[in-house]
Write a protein that holds these residues in place. Structure first.
Motif, PDB file in Angstrom:
ATOM      1  N   UNK A   8       0.827  -1.201   0.000  1.00 24.27           N
ATOM      2  CA  UNK A   8       0.000   0.000   0.000  1.00 24.27           C
ATOM      3  C   UNK A   8       0.867   1.260   0.000  1.00 24.27           C
ATOM      4  N   UNK A   9       1.868   1.249  -0.875  1.00 28.48           N
ATOM      5  CA  UNK A   9       2.778   2.376  -1.009  1.00 28.48           C
ATOM      6  C   UNK A   9       2.662   2.970  -2.406  1.00 28.48           C
ATOM      7  N   UNK A  10       2.887   4.276  -2.486  1.00 28.00           N
ATOM      8  CA  UNK A  10       3.102   4.914  -3.770  1.00 28.00           C
ATOM      9  C   UNK A  10       4.403   5.693  -3.644  1.00 28.00           C
ATOM     10  N   UNK A  11       5.235   5.624  -4.687  1.00 24.91           N
ATOM     11  CA  UNK A  11       6.493   6.368  -4.712  1.00 24.91           C
ATOM     12  C   UNK A  11       6.329   7.527  -5.676  1.00 24.91           C
ATOM     13  N   UNK A  12       6.541   8.738  -5.186  1.00 27.88           N
ATOM     14  CA  UNK A  12       6.562   9.898  -6.060  1.00 27.88           C
ATOM     15  C   UNK A  12       7.954  10.496  -6.008  1.00 27.88           C
ATOM     16  N   UNK A  13       8.563  10.573  -7.185  1.00 22.98           N
ATOM     17  CA  UNK A  13       9.939  11.054  -7.258  1.00 22.98           C
ATOM     18  C   UNK A  13      10.813  10.256  -6.293  1.00 22.98           C
ATOM     19  N   UNK A  14      10.529   8.939  -6.233  1.00 21.45           N
ATOM     20  CA  UNK A  14      11.251   7.976  -5.393  1.00 21.45           C
ATOM     21  C   UNK A  14      11.009   8.164  -3.898  1.00 21.45           C
ATOM     22  N   UNK A  15      10.116   9.065  -3.542  1.00 17.56           N
ATOM     23  CA  UNK A  15       9.782   9.255  -2.131  1.00 17.56           C
ATOM     24  C   UNK A  15       8.643   8.308  -1.760  1.00 17.56           C
ATOM     25  N   UNK A  16       8.836   7.410  -0.787  1.00 18.60           N
ATOM     26  CA  UNK A  16       7.775   6.479  -0.410  1.00 18.60           C
ATOM     27  C   UNK A  16       6.664   7.175   0.366  1.00 18.60           C
ATOM     28  N   UNK A  17       5.411   6.906   0.002  1.00 15.34           N
ATOM     29  CA  UNK A  17       4.252   7.498   0.672  1.00 15.34           C
ATOM     30  C   UNK A  17       3.326   6.362   1.093  1.00 15.34           C
ATOM     31  N   UNK A  18       3.125   6.226   2.381  1.00 18.95           N
ATOM     32  CA  UNK A  18       2.275   5.157   2.904  1.00 18.95           C
ATOM     33  C   UNK A  18       0.804   5.562   2.811  1.00 18.95           C
ATOM     34  N   UNK A  19      -0.026   4.696   2.238  1.00 20.19           N
ATOM     35  CA  UNK A  19      -1.451   4.966   2.093  1.00 20.19           C
ATOM     36  C   UNK A  19      -2.270   3.977   2.913  1.00 20.19           C
ATOM     37  N   UNK A  20      -3.482   4.371   3.227  1.00 19.36           N
ATOM     38  CA  UNK A  20      -4.446   3.419   3.768  1.00 19.36           C
ATOM     39  C   UNK A  20      -5.008   2.610   2.602  1.00 19.36           C
ATOM     40  N   UNK A  21      -5.712   1.540   2.922  1.00 15.74           N
ATOM     41  CA  UNK A  21      -6.287   0.703   1.860  1.00 15.74           C
ATOM     42  C   UNK A  21      -7.245   1.513   0.984  1.00 15.74           C
ATOM     43  N   UNK A  22      -8.109   2.314   1.605  1.00 17.43           N
ATOM     44  CA  UNK A  22      -9.068   3.097   0.829  1.00 17.43           C
ATOM     45  C   UNK A  22      -8.387   4.185   0.002  1.00 17.43           C
ATOM     46  N   UNK A  23      -7.358   4.806   0.549  1.00 18.24           N
ATOM     47  CA  UNK A  23      -6.605   5.794  -0.228  1.00 18.24           C
ATOM     48  C   UNK A  23      -5.962   5.142  -1.440  1.00 18.24           C
ATOM     49  N   UNK A  24      -5.459   3.927  -1.257  1.00 18.14           N
ATOM     50  CA  UNK A  24      -4.824   3.236  -2.377  1.00 18.14           C
ATOM     51  C   UNK A  24      -5.852   2.887  -3.449  1.00 18.14           C
ATOM     52  N   UNK A  25      -7.021   2.381  -3.029  1.00 16.81           N
ATOM     53  CA  UNK A  25      -8.073   2.054  -3.988  1.00 16.81           C
ATOM     54  C   UNK A  25      -8.512   3.297  -4.764  1.00 16.81           C
ATOM     55  N   UNK A  26      -8.604   4.410  -4.063  1.00 20.78           N
ATOM     56  CA  UNK A  26      -8.976   5.665  -4.722  1.00 20.78           C
ATOM     57  C   UNK A  26      -7.930   6.072  -5.741  1.00 20.78           C
ATOM     58  N   UNK A  27      -6.662   5.981  -5.374  1.00 19.62           N
ATOM     59  CA  UNK A  27      -5.584   6.360  -6.290  1.00 19.62           C
ATOM     60  C   UNK A  27      -5.572   5.464  -7.528  1.00 19.62           C
ATOM     61  N   UNK A  28      -5.797   4.174  -7.344  1.00 20.17           N
ATOM     62  CA  UNK A  28      -5.809   3.256  -8.487  1.00 20.17           C
ATOM     63  C   UNK A  28      -6.934   3.607  -9.451  1.00 20.17           C
ATOM     64  N   UNK A  29      -8.101   3.945  -8.922  1.00 17.69           N
ATOM     65  CA  UNK A  29      -9.216   4.321  -9.799  1.00 17.69           C
ATOM     66  C   UNK A  29      -8.934   5.631 -10.522  1.00 17.69           C
ATOM     67  N   UNK A  30      -8.331   6.591  -9.825  1.00 16.48           N
ATOM     68  CA  UNK A  30      -7.952   7.847 -10.475  1.00 16.48           C
ATOM     69  C   UNK A  30      -6.885   7.613 -11.535  1.00 16.48           C
ATOM     70  N   UNK A  31      -5.954   6.711 -11.238  1.00  6.63           N
ATOM     71  CA  UNK A  31      -4.918   6.360 -12.216  1.00  6.63           C
ATOM     72  C   UNK A  31      -5.536   5.727 -13.455  1.00  6.63           C
ATOM     73  N   UNK A  32      -6.544   4.865 -13.250  1.00 10.17           N
ATOM     74  CA  UNK A  32      -7.208   4.208 -14.383  1.00 10.17           C
ATOM     75  C   UNK A  32      -7.832   5.232 -15.320  1.00 10.17           C
TER      76      UNK A  32
END
Length: 236
Positions: free
Chosen positions: A139-163
């Motif tokens: 449940x991590x996203x790396x931006x500019x190689x910086x690790x950002x810890x997300x909650x499960x719901x935040x990750x699901x939201x990001x994946x849908x926005x990415x889609x």
């Protein structure tokens, strides 16, 4: 001349005097150097922490700069400037072959060192500001190689926005992507979730990725690189 202030620079150099001089010079112009005096320590720091540039000697104890550069480049895109007394064409080409972005031989002008770091820093910023890597297992996203810890719901939201990257996602579709029974969720739950994700994802980056489209929903700016290896709903 210097590259933008408050940059973190890993300095890997086995000569104590040279290490101290380079770190002192970087501090004096506003940067934050981190010293390492051998290859293993330098590699360990490069893998665990985030740096804007790496100054790397070749003749290091434990493992040399070529090995360190190759290992860093296999997992990181941080700019590497090799700083060494080895000035033969063969050595220079070998440095580039092992992942170096630039090569400066000793003795050197400190102003030239700063100028070269400035160029490397500008290039890296242009390439990586919008770069995201998604790690569903943790449940991590790396931006500019910086690790950002997300909650499960935040990750699901990001994946849908990415889609839907580059286009606007309406509120209802986002709620359906995050919650199994969105009709049972309060009206402001999505806004709270988006604000939490935005605070983590955009943070102090000058280029904001998560945008609000009034009256419609939300949009994630197009970005350079992203991958989702597994269904995020399988994340723990």
């Amino acid at each position: 001349m210097s590259f933008p202030p408050k940059q973190r620079v890993l300095v890997v150099e086995d000569d104590p005097r040279m290490l101290a001089l380079v770190c002192q010079g970087l501090r004096e112009v506003g940067h934050t150097p981190m010293p390492a005096s051998d290859g293993d320590t330098g590699l360990d720091l490069a893998m665990k922490l985030t740096f804007d540039s790496i100054i790397l000697d070749i003749g290091l104890p434990v493992q040399d700069g070529y090995s360190v550069a190759l290992a860093i480049r296999s997992q990181r895109s941080v700019p590497i400037l090799m700083l060494t007394a080895r000035d033969s064409e063969e050595e220079i080409l070998r440095g580039f072959d092992h992942g170096a972005d630039d090569y400066l031989t000793k003795p050197f002008s400190f102003r030239e060192l700063l100028a070269r770091l400035e160029v490397l820093g500008r290039a890296a910023t242009r390439q990586a500001t919008n770069e995201l890597h998604l790690d569903p297992a943790r449940l991590l996203v790396y931006r500019n190689e910086r690790p950002i810890q997300l909650t499960r719901n935040e990750y699901l939201l990001l994946v849908e926005l990415h889609r839907r990257s580059g286009s606007t996602a309406d509120r209802q579709s986002l709620m359906e992507a995050v919650w199994e029974q969105p009709q049972m969720i309060s009206a402001n739950a999505l806004e709270v979730l988006v604000n939490g994700l935005r605070a983590k994802l955009d943070g102090d980056f000058p280029n904001k990725l998560l945008l609000t489209v009034r009256g419609v929903g939300y949009r994630l700016q197009s970005f350079v690189n992203a991958s989702v290896e597994t269904d995020p709903r399988q994340a723990p």
